[in-house]
Design an enzyme around this catalytic site. Sequence first.
Site, PDB file in Angstrom:
ATOM      1  N   TYR A   1      -1.657  -0.809  10.945  1.00  0.00           N
ATOM      2  CA  TYR A   1      -1.776  -1.461   9.633  1.00  0.00           C
ATOM      3  C   TYR A   1      -0.587  -1.111   8.739  1.00  0.00           C
ATOM      4  CZ  TYR A   1      -3.178  -1.980   4.734  1.00  0.00           C
ATOM      5  OH  TYR A   1      -3.185  -2.280   3.392  1.00  0.00           O
TER       6      TYR A   1
ATOM      7  N   THR B   1       0.824  -1.217   0.000  1.00  0.00           N
ATOM      8  CA  THR B   1       0.000   0.000   0.000  1.00  0.00           C
ATOM      9  C   THR B   1       0.858   1.267   0.000  1.00  0.00           C
ATOM     10  OG1 THR B   1      -1.418   1.261   1.496  1.00  0.00           O
ATOM     11  CG2 THR B   1      -0.083  -0.388   2.519  1.00  0.00           C
ATOM     12  N   ASP B   2       0.263   2.379  -0.428  1.00  0.00           N
ATOM     13  CA  ASP B   2       0.967   3.670  -0.347  1.00  0.00           C
ATOM     14  C   ASP B   2       1.040   4.171   1.098  1.00  0.00           C
ATOM     15  OD1 ASP B   2      -1.738   4.252  -0.029  1.00  0.00           O
ATOM     16  OD2 ASP B   2      -1.807   5.823  -1.560  1.00  0.00           O
ATOM     17  N   GLU B   3       0.246   3.545   1.996  1.00  0.00           N
ATOM     18  CA  GLU B   3       0.215   4.039   3.379  1.00  0.00           C
ATOM     19  C   GLU B   3       1.562   3.856   4.085  1.00  0.00           C
ATOM     20  OE1 GLU B   3      -3.374   3.058   5.525  1.00  0.00           O
ATOM     21  OE2 GLU B   3      -4.443   2.761   3.650  1.00  0.00           O
TER      22      GLU B   3
ATOM     23  N   LYS C   1       2.484  -3.448   7.187  1.00  0.00           N
ATOM     24  CA  LYS C   1       2.755  -3.599   5.749  1.00  0.00           C
ATOM     25  C   LYS C   1       4.178  -3.135   5.424  1.00  0.00           C
ATOM     26  CE  LYS C   1       0.290  -4.776   2.880  1.00  0.00           C
ATOM     27  NZ  LYS C   1      -0.045  -6.122   2.342  1.00  0.00           N
TER      28      LYS C   1
HETATM   29  N1  LIG Z   1      -7.919  -2.306  -0.335  1.00  0.00           N
HETATM   30  C1  LIG Z   1      -7.044  -1.377  -0.712  1.00  0.00           C
HETATM   31  O1  LIG Z   1      -7.433  -0.246  -1.022  1.00  0.00           O
HETATM   32  C2  LIG Z   1      -5.570  -1.718  -0.807  1.00  0.00           C
HETATM   33  C3  LIG Z   1      -4.709  -0.780  -1.384  1.00  0.00           C
HETATM   34  C4  LIG Z   1      -3.350  -1.121  -1.521  1.00  0.00           C
HETATM   35  C5  LIG Z   1      -2.898  -2.357  -1.111  1.00  0.00           C
HETATM   36  N2  LIG Z   1      -3.762  -3.252  -0.541  1.00  0.00           N
HETATM   37  C6  LIG Z   1      -3.248  -4.562  -0.148  1.00  0.00           C
HETATM   38  O2  LIG Z   1      -3.831  -5.499  -1.033  1.00  0.00           O
HETATM   39  C7  LIG Z   1      -4.044  -6.739  -0.353  1.00  0.00           C
HETATM   40  C8  LIG Z   1      -5.489  -7.168  -0.487  1.00  0.00           C
HETATM   41  O3  LIG Z   1      -6.325  -6.158   0.085  1.00  0.00           O
HETATM   42  P1  LIG Z   1      -7.910  -6.358   0.139  1.00  0.00           P
HETATM   43  O4  LIG Z   1      -8.502  -5.006   0.278  1.00  0.00           O
HETATM   44  O5  LIG Z   1      -8.341  -7.245  -0.954  1.00  0.00           O
HETATM   45  O6  LIG Z   1      -8.061  -7.121   1.534  1.00  0.00           O
HETATM   46  P2  LIG Z   1      -9.287  -7.947   2.101  1.00  0.00           P
HETATM   47  O7  LIG Z   1      -9.301  -7.687   3.559  1.00  0.00           O
HETATM   48  O8  LIG Z   1     -10.533  -7.664   1.311  1.00  0.00           O
HETATM   49  O9  LIG Z   1      -8.919  -9.470   1.813  1.00  0.00           O
HETATM   50  C9  LIG Z   1      -7.866 -10.135   2.464  1.00  0.00           C
HETATM   51  C10 LIG Z   1      -7.978 -11.620   2.175  1.00  0.00           C
HETATM   52  O10 LIG Z   1      -6.856 -12.277   2.803  1.00  0.00           O
HETATM   53  C11 LIG Z   1      -7.333 -13.401   3.501  1.00  0.00           C
HETATM   54  N3  LIG Z   1      -6.460 -13.623   4.665  1.00  0.00           N
HETATM   55  C12 LIG Z   1      -6.296 -12.784   5.723  1.00  0.00           C
HETATM   56  N4  LIG Z   1      -5.455 -13.312   6.616  1.00  0.00           N
HETATM   57  C13 LIG Z   1      -5.052 -14.506   6.098  1.00  0.00           C
HETATM   58  C14 LIG Z   1      -4.157 -15.509   6.561  1.00  0.00           C
HETATM   59  N5  LIG Z   1      -3.518 -15.385   7.736  1.00  0.00           N
HETATM   60  N6  LIG Z   1      -3.967 -16.605   5.782  1.00  0.00           N
HETATM   61  C15 LIG Z   1      -4.633 -16.736   4.606  1.00  0.00           C
HETATM   62  N7  LIG Z   1      -5.495 -15.823   4.138  1.00  0.00           N
HETATM   63  C16 LIG Z   1      -5.700 -14.717   4.868  1.00  0.00           C
HETATM   64  C17 LIG Z   1      -8.744 -13.059   3.944  1.00  0.00           C
HETATM   65  O11 LIG Z   1      -9.512 -14.221   4.222  1.00  0.00           O
HETATM   66  C18 LIG Z   1      -9.251 -12.257   2.752  1.00  0.00           C
HETATM   67  O12 LIG Z   1      -9.854 -13.083   1.786  1.00  0.00           O
HETATM   68  C19 LIG Z   1      -3.603  -6.521   1.079  1.00  0.00           C
HETATM   69  O13 LIG Z   1      -2.284  -7.017   1.207  1.00  0.00           O
HETATM   70  C20 LIG Z   1      -3.622  -5.013   1.252  1.00  0.00           C
HETATM   71  O14 LIG Z   1      -2.679  -4.603   2.216  1.00  0.00           O
HETATM   72  C21 LIG Z   1      -5.098  -2.955  -0.388  1.00  0.00           C
END
Ligand SMILES: NC(=O)c1ccc[n+]([C@@H]2O[C@H](COP(=O)([O-])OP(=O)(O)OC[C@H]3O[C@@H](n4cnc5c(N)ncnc54)[C@H](O)[C@@H]3O)[C@@H](O)[C@H]2O)c1
Length: 352
Positions: free
Chosen positions: A160, A134-136, A164
């Site tokens: 969080y 993430t950009d955070e 990350k």
């Molecule tokens: N949502 C955003 O805006 C955003 C932006 C930049 C980066 N990200 C990154 O992208 C990735 C996905 O984000 P998202 O919004 O889809 O998240 P989300 O919370 O919707 O989904 C996370 C998934 O990971 C699974 N999970 C969590 N812990 C687990 C574990 N210990 N073992 C196996 N599976 C596990 C969960 O069951 C879920 O299906 C993350 O790494 C997040 O940091 C998200």
Amino acid sequence: MLILVTGGCGFIGSAVIRHLIENTEHNVLNVDCMTYAASYENLSEIPHIAPRYIHERVNIIESDEVRRLFTTYRPDAVMHLAAESHVDRSIDDPGIFIQTNIIGTYTLLEAGRKYWTELKNEKKEGFRFLHVSTDEVFGHLRPEDPPFTEQSPYDPRSPYSASKASSDHLVRAWHSTYGFPSFVTNTTNNYGPWHFPEKLIPLIIIKALKGQPLPVYGEGKNVRDWLFVADHAEALVKAIEKGVPGETYAISGRQPRTNLEVVRKICALLDELHPDPTGPRERLIQFVPDRPGHDFRYEIDPSHAEQSLGWKAAHDFDAGIRETVKWFLAHEDWWQNILDKRYTGHRLGVGT
Ligand SMILES: NC(=O)c1ccc[n+]([C@@H]2O[C@H](COP(=O)([O-])OP(=O)(O)OC[C@H]3O[C@@H](n4cnc5c(N)ncnc54)[C@H](O)[C@@H]3O)[C@@H](O)[C@H]2O)c1
């Protein structure tokens, strides 16, 4: 390729799997332990998924299980998205963020490295490990600062983003120390279909549809750079196909908006697509006490990623938010079921 995708039943992971199945020939091993944020329905609309798709319900902190996945399936690449992803929850309960985001990433890196060390020839040369971040991790920007780039220094400020940032450093260290072919993408806020209702955009759409107050933190002036999730999925697939080990790709769609602009846009779209006979939705906006340590502004300059991956976001914010609002209008069963069973729409992360 057989691509091991972690977190494939979450918001972005499911968009990645949909993109892989619909637009490429790659096969998918989805490793997801199904936390509160996961839904099987997120993958339900992909036709004929079975022959090209396997799901293993494994927690990425379980090292024996993660080892077994590598030796059994022998993947060609890893796209690591599994994480605890909600800042507000990290304020209330940081421990699980340390477990999944740091220990989980470490466990996956070590299992991946041991597997990769024993590979031979092209299979070894072609192996890639993409860590989705993430950009955070870069902290926050003042109004006058230029957007983040791959060179921005790390300055995480929430549990969080600190978790990350920690995992990003591990991924880089595994490349510089062991030559492991890993690399990182840092992306701005995503939005779109199948977005879990705790996050700003789906929460506002749902509350506005129900005629409930629309909570806006502080004065609504915080800025996020919004990327439509299908565009992010396309960028990540380009990254796993073309990405260079040791590199970083900072990804965005160049669409910064204040939170208040986002909420107002959603209100206007709902008034157009699903009018409320009692009046315009903007009347529901309610300013609430700010999130503790709320980062003021995130924005990314994606020039390097666009040039090196040959990718550009297809949706601007107006197009993406229209598609998103229409999707939530058509999928009430999905989000109402979540509200009934897993998350009621209450405020999280007040820091008490
Ligand atoms: N949502 C955003 O805006 C955003 C932006 C930049 C980066 N990200 C990154 O992208 C990735 C996905 O984000 P998202 O919004 O889809 O998240 P989300 O919370 O919707 O989904 C996370 C998934 O990971 C699974 N999970 C969590 N812990 C687990 C574990 N210990 N073992 C196996 N599976 C596990 C969960 O069951 C879920 O299906 C993350 O790494 C997040 O940091 C998200």
